[in-house]
Design an enzyme around this catalytic site. Structure first.
Site, mmCIF file in Angstrom:
data_model
loop_
_atom_site.group_PDB
_atom_site.id
_atom_site.type_symbol
_atom_site.label_atom_id
_atom_site.label_comp_id
_atom_site.label_asym_id
_atom_site.label_seq_id
_atom_site.Cartn_x
_atom_site.Cartn_y
_atom_site.Cartn_z
ATOM 1 N N LYS A 22 0.918 -1.134 -0.033
ATOM 2 C CA LYS A 22 -0.008 -0.055 -0.072
ATOM 3 C C LYS A 22 0.984 1.305 -0.033
ATOM 4 C CE LYS A 22 -1.541 1.364 4.041
ATOM 5 N NZ LYS A 22 -1.178 2.867 4.523
ATOM 6 N N ASN A 23 1.905 1.323 0.717
ATOM 7 C CA ASN A 23 2.748 2.553 0.976
ATOM 8 C C ASN A 23 3.736 2.937 -0.254
ATOM 9 O OD1 ASN A 23 1.167 3.016 3.418
ATOM 10 N ND2 ASN A 23 2.737 2.204 4.760
ATOM 11 N N ARG A 96 -4.185 10.546 5.015
ATOM 12 C CA ARG A 96 -3.128 11.509 5.166
ATOM 13 C C ARG A 96 -2.251 11.627 3.899
ATOM 14 N NH1 ARG A 96 -2.580 13.285 9.621
ATOM 15 N NH2 ARG A 96 -0.673 14.015 9.032
ATOM 16 N N CYS A 120 -4.317 12.852 13.900
ATOM 17 C CA CYS A 120 -4.630 11.492 13.349
ATOM 18 C C CYS A 120 -4.529 10.488 14.784
ATOM 19 C CB CYS A 120 -3.179 11.100 12.460
ATOM 20 S SG CYS A 120 -3.289 9.400 12.216
ATOM 21 N N ARG A 125 1.223 14.213 13.295
ATOM 22 C CA ARG A 125 1.817 14.066 11.819
ATOM 23 C C ARG A 125 1.582 15.602 11.075
ATOM 24 N NH1 ARG A 125 -0.365 8.612 9.932
ATOM 25 N NH2 ARG A 125 1.212 8.570 8.713
ATOM 26 N N ILE A 127 2.694 18.242 8.296
ATOM 27 C CA ILE A 127 3.554 18.010 7.045
ATOM 28 C C ILE A 127 4.288 19.453 6.747
ATOM 29 C CG2 ILE A 127 1.837 16.596 5.974
ATOM 30 C CD1 ILE A 127 0.637 19.205 4.285
ATOM 31 N N ASP A 128 4.939 19.889 7.856
ATOM 32 C CA ASP A 128 5.758 20.977 7.887
ATOM 33 C C ASP A 128 6.942 20.917 6.907
ATOM 34 O OD1 ASP A 128 7.663 20.840 10.662
ATOM 35 O OD2 ASP A 128 6.250 19.573 9.839
ATOM 36 N N ASP A 308 5.219 0.153 12.121
ATOM 37 C CA ASP A 308 4.064 -0.428 11.576
ATOM 38 C C ASP A 308 4.185 -1.877 12.052
ATOM 39 O OD1 ASP A 308 3.942 1.804 8.544
ATOM 40 O OD2 ASP A 308 3.535 2.097 10.427
ATOM 41 N N ILE A 330 8.705 6.741 16.901
ATOM 42 C CA ILE A 330 8.384 7.613 15.604
ATOM 43 C C ILE A 330 7.144 8.318 15.785
ATOM 44 C CG2 ILE A 330 7.768 7.341 13.154
ATOM 45 C CD1 ILE A 330 10.709 6.448 13.799
ATOM 46 N N ARG A 400 -8.397 -0.807 5.025
ATOM 47 C CA ARG A 400 -7.579 0.403 4.337
ATOM 48 C C ARG A 400 -6.174 -0.129 4.075
ATOM 49 N NH1 ARG A 400 -6.705 5.564 7.606
ATOM 50 N NH2 ARG A 400 -5.510 5.864 5.410
HETATM 51 C C1 EPZ Z 1 4.694 6.821 6.216
HETATM 52 O O1 EPZ Z 1 3.730 7.817 6.864
HETATM 53 C C2 EPZ Z 1 3.854 5.591 6.248
HETATM 54 N N1 EPZ Z 1 2.468 5.972 5.386
HETATM 55 C C3 EPZ Z 1 3.247 5.064 7.775
HETATM 56 O O2 EPZ Z 1 2.484 3.917 7.663
HETATM 57 C C4 EPZ Z 1 4.591 4.794 8.624
HETATM 58 O O3 EPZ Z 1 4.009 4.717 9.977
HETATM 59 C C5 EPZ Z 1 5.526 6.290 8.646
HETATM 60 O O4 EPZ Z 1 5.883 6.422 7.086
HETATM 61 C C6 EPZ Z 1 6.948 5.755 9.256
HETATM 62 O O5 EPZ Z 1 7.358 4.534 8.866
HETATM 63 C C7 EPZ Z 1 2.931 5.808 4.183
HETATM 64 O O6 EPZ Z 1 3.688 5.729 3.527
HETATM 65 C C8 EPZ Z 1 1.379 6.449 3.239
HETATM 66 P P1 EPZ Z 1 6.684 10.057 8.558
HETATM 67 P P2 EPZ Z 1 4.538 9.219 7.064
HETATM 68 O O7 EPZ Z 1 6.632 11.478 7.811
HETATM 69 O O8 EPZ Z 1 5.485 9.404 5.717
HETATM 70 C C9 EPZ Z 1 7.196 13.722 11.768
HETATM 71 C C10 EPZ Z 1 0.579 2.541 7.866
HETATM 72 O O9 EPZ Z 1 0.155 1.991 8.847
HETATM 73 N N2 EPZ Z 1 6.852 14.450 10.747
HETATM 74 O O10 EPZ Z 1 8.049 9.297 8.191
HETATM 75 O O11 EPZ Z 1 3.395 10.208 7.172
HETATM 76 C C11 EPZ Z 1 5.779 12.736 11.866
HETATM 77 O O12 EPZ Z 1 4.803 13.335 12.771
HETATM 78 C C12 EPZ Z 1 1.126 4.200 7.936
HETATM 79 O O13 EPZ Z 1 0.733 2.105 6.736
HETATM 80 C C13 EPZ Z 1 6.999 15.918 11.000
HETATM 81 O O14 EPZ Z 1 7.072 16.435 12.058
HETATM 82 O O15 EPZ Z 1 5.365 9.352 8.362
HETATM 83 C C14 EPZ Z 1 6.498 11.630 12.841
HETATM 84 O O16 EPZ Z 1 6.365 11.742 13.916
HETATM 85 C C15 EPZ Z 1 0.868 4.891 9.269
HETATM 86 N N3 EPZ Z 1 6.729 16.743 9.712
HETATM 87 C C16 EPZ Z 1 7.882 11.245 12.242
HETATM 88 O O17 EPZ Z 1 8.239 12.548 11.280
HETATM 89 C C17 EPZ Z 1 6.476 16.317 8.696
HETATM 90 O O18 EPZ Z 1 6.426 17.359 7.768
HETATM 91 C C18 EPZ Z 1 7.926 10.393 10.832
HETATM 92 O O19 EPZ Z 1 6.557 10.484 10.016
HETATM 93 C C19 EPZ Z 1 6.230 14.987 8.573
HETATM 94 C C20 EPZ Z 1 6.630 14.219 9.522
#
Ligand code: EPZ
Length: 434
Positions: A22-23, A96, A120, A125, A127-128, A308, A330, A400
Site C-alpha cells: 500500500k505504502n 493523510r 491522526c 503528524r 506536513i511542515d 508499523d 516515531i 484500508r
Molecule cells: C509513512 O507515514 C507511512 N505511510 C506510515 O505507515 C508509517 O508509519 C510512517 O511512514 C513511518 O514509517 C505511508 O507511507 C503512506 P513520516 P508518514 O513522515 O510519511 C514527523 C501505515 O500504517 N513529521 O515518516 O506520514 C511525523 O509526525 C502508515 O501504513 C513531521 O514532524 O510518516 C512522525 O513523528 C501509518 N513533519 C515522523 O516525522 C513532517 O512534515 C515520521 O513521520 C513529516 C513528518
C-alpha cells in the site's frame, strides 16, 4: 460497520501470498500526475486506501482504471487534462497520504491546493517538512481555510536537508524535484524500500535520480516525464503481520511473494525471541511453538524495527515468558491497541512512549475496538490465540491496508469471519473508466 468474529486456538498451517505494498502504491499513483502519458502499475493491492487515491486523482480530472478479474491488481492512470490541482478535505481527512499530490501538482501544474490533513489517531503528524522542502525549491506557499496553496512558475533545484526523517516527505520532494529547473540535493532522507520503489518508477518515466534508498538523494530536473509500466514491491508490513500470526499460533506457514531483505529487523527480533524462521528468494517460512523469550524493542526508521509492526510485536510480547519493554520513537500516540489487549487479559503498563509488557498471559476473548490500521491487526493476532470468540469492531481500519485479510487467514486454518455489510461492492464488480 463490519466486524470480525474470531475463534482462537488454531495453529496456522500452509501458505499465504503477499499483496503489493500500500505504502508504495500510493506514491506511485501520485507520480502519474507528473506526466500526461499513461502510467501502468502492476501488483496494486485491493485495499480501501487505493480506492480513495483513485477517487482523489479522478477528482482532478485523471483517467484511472482499477483492473478487475485477471487484471485486478493492475491500475492504469492517465493525467492528460488536470482540471483542478486540488486535494479536497473530504478525501484528505480519510487518508493523510493524499498530501503526496502536493509536490507532483506544483511541479507539473505550477499550482496545488491541498487540504491540511489535521490530527491522526497515532500522532499530530504535521506536513511542515513537506512545505519547507517545497519552499527550498522555490514554491510560494500560503495557508488559507485549512488548505495549503503552493505556487511556482517552475520549481528550481535546491538543497533540502530534512530536520527529521520523513517517508512521505522524502517521496513528495523527490517527485517535485524531477521536473525542477536544475539539480536538487536531498539529505537526511528516508531509506524505506517504498522510497526506492518510487524512484525506480520515476527513473522509468525519464527522471534523473541517484542515491534513492540512501539518506542522500541527488535529482537532476528534466523538462518533462513520459509514461511507464511498473510493478509495485511486496507489502513488507502485511508479510510481517502474517509472520507474527504464524509464530504466535505455534503454526508452520510459508509467506510467499515477499522480500525477506525488507523484513530483516523483524526476522532478527523474532529469532531473538525464539521463533524459527527460514527465508529464501521471495519467501519466509515460520515455524513457531508458541513459546517466546521476552525482548525489548524500539521502533526506528528503516532499516530499524518498523513502527508499523510495533502493535503486532506487542501482541506477541504478551505471550513471552517475562517482561519486554517496547519504545515507540516515531509517533507520539501509537499505543491505542494496548488498552484493548489489556481488555483481553494482557499485562501492559504505558509510560509515555514506553510500554512494559509482562507475559505470558492467557488471553481471553472479548469485544474489542480497532482504532487504526496496525492496531486492528494486533487485535486480530491476539484473537487468534485467545480462548473463545473475540469480536473485533471497526474493521474498516484494517480494510484500508490489508487485502481480504480474513480470507488469507482462513486459507491457513484460522476461524475468522466477517459480519456486517461486505467490503464495498465496488471492488468486486468490473471497474469503469472515469
Ligand atoms: C509513512 O507515514 C507511512 N505511510 C506510515 O505507515 C508509517 O508509519 C510512517 O511512514 C513511518 O514509517 C505511508 O507511507 C503512506 P513520516 P508518514 O513522515 O510519511 C514527523 C501505515 O500504517 N513529521 O515518516 O506520514 C511525523 O509526525 C502508515 O501504513 C513531521 O514532524 O510518516 C512522525 O513523528 C501509518 N513533519 C515522523 O516525522 C513532517 O512534515 C515520521 O513521520 C513529516 C513528518
Amino acid at each position: 460497520m463490519d466486524k470480525f468474529v474470531i475463534r482462537g486456538g488454531n495453529p496456522l498451517l500452509g501458505t499465504i501470498r503477499i499483496s503489493g505494498a500500500k505504502n508504495a502504491a500510493l506514491p506511485a499513483m501520485a507520480a502519474a500526475l507528473l506526466t500526461d502519458e499513461q502510467v501502468i502499475l502492476e501488483n496494486i493491492p485491493q485495499v480501501r486506501d487505493i480506492e480513495t487515491e483513485r477517487r482523489l486523482l479522478a477528482s482532478m480530472g485523471a483517467e484511472v482504471e482499477l483492473g478487475y478479474g485477471r487484471a485486478q491488481h493492475r491500475t492504469t492512470i492517465r493525467c492528460a487534462h488536470l482540471v483542478a490541482p486540488e486535494a479536497a478535505y473530504e478525501l484528505v481527512k480519510t487518508m493523510r497520504a493524499s498530501t503526496l499530490v502536493l509536490g507532483p501538482l506544483v511541479a507539473r501544474c505550477g499550482m496545488a491546493r491541498v487540504s491540511l490533513p489535521g490530527g491522526c489517531a497515532i500522532g499530530a503528524r504535521p506536513i511542515d517538512l513537506h512545505i519547507k522542502g517545497l519552499e527550498q525549491l522555490g514554491a510560494k506557499i500560503s495557508q488559507e481555510h485549512g488548505y495549503v496553496v503552493a505556487r511556482a512558475d517552475r520549481l528550481r533545484g535546491g538543497h533540502v536537508v530534512f530536520d527529521k526523517i520523513t517517508v512521505t516527505g522524502t517521496e513528495d520532494l523527490l517527485m517535485a524535484a524531477t521536473l525542477a529547473d536544475g539539480e536538487t540535493l536531498m539529505e537526511n532522507c528516508a531509506r524505506e524500500p517504498e522510497v526506492g520503489d518510487l524512484a525506480s518508477l520515476l527513473i522509468k518515466m525519464g527522471a534523473n535520480i541517484e542515491g534513492a534508498g540512501t539518506s542522500t538523494i541527488r535529482v537532476k530536473g528534466v523538462q518533462r516525464l513520459h509514461g511507464a509500466r511498473h510493478r509495485i514491491i511486496p507489502d513488507r508490513i502485511e508479510a510481517g503481520t502474517f509472520i507474527v500470526a504464524a509464530a504466535m499460533t505455534g503454526g508452520d506457514v510459508n509467506v510467499t511473494g515477499c522480500d525477506p531483505e525488507h523484513l530483516a529487523a523483524l526476522l532478527n527480533k523474532l529469532q531473538e525471541v525464539g521463533v524459527k524462521v527460514r527465508h529464501n528468494g521471495e519467501s519466509v517460512r515460520v515455524m513457531g511453538d508458541g513459546e517466546f523469550k521476552p525482548s525489548d524493542m524500539s521502533t526506528e526508521e528503516y532499516p530499524g524495527f518498523p513502527t508499523d509492526m510495533q502493535a503486532q510485536y506487542m501482541a506477541l510480547a504478551t505471550q513471552a515468558e517475562g517482561a519486554s519493554v517496547i519504545t515507540e520513537n516515531i509517533f507520539e500516540n501509537r499505543f491505542m491497541h494496548a488498552q484493548e489487549l489489556v481488555r483481553m487479559g494482557a499485562n501492559i503498563k504505558i509510560e509515555g512512549r514506553r510500554a512494559t509488557v509482562r507475559g505470558k498471559t492467557q488471553l481471553s476473548a472479548a469485544a474489542v475496538l480497532a482504532s487504526d490500521l496496525r492496531a486492528s491487526a494486533s487485535l486480530v493476532l491476539a484473537a487468534l490465540v485467545a480462548q473463545g470468540e473475540t469480536i473485533v469492531d471497526r474493521v474498516y481500519h484494517i480494510d484500508r491496508g490489508y487485502e481480504h485479510i480474513e480470507e488469507k487467514l482462513r486459507g491457513v486454518g484460522a476461524e475468522i469471519k466477517r459480519i456486517g455489510e461486505m467490503f464495498p461492492k465496488r471492488l468486486s464488480t468490473p471497474a469503469v473508466l472515469v
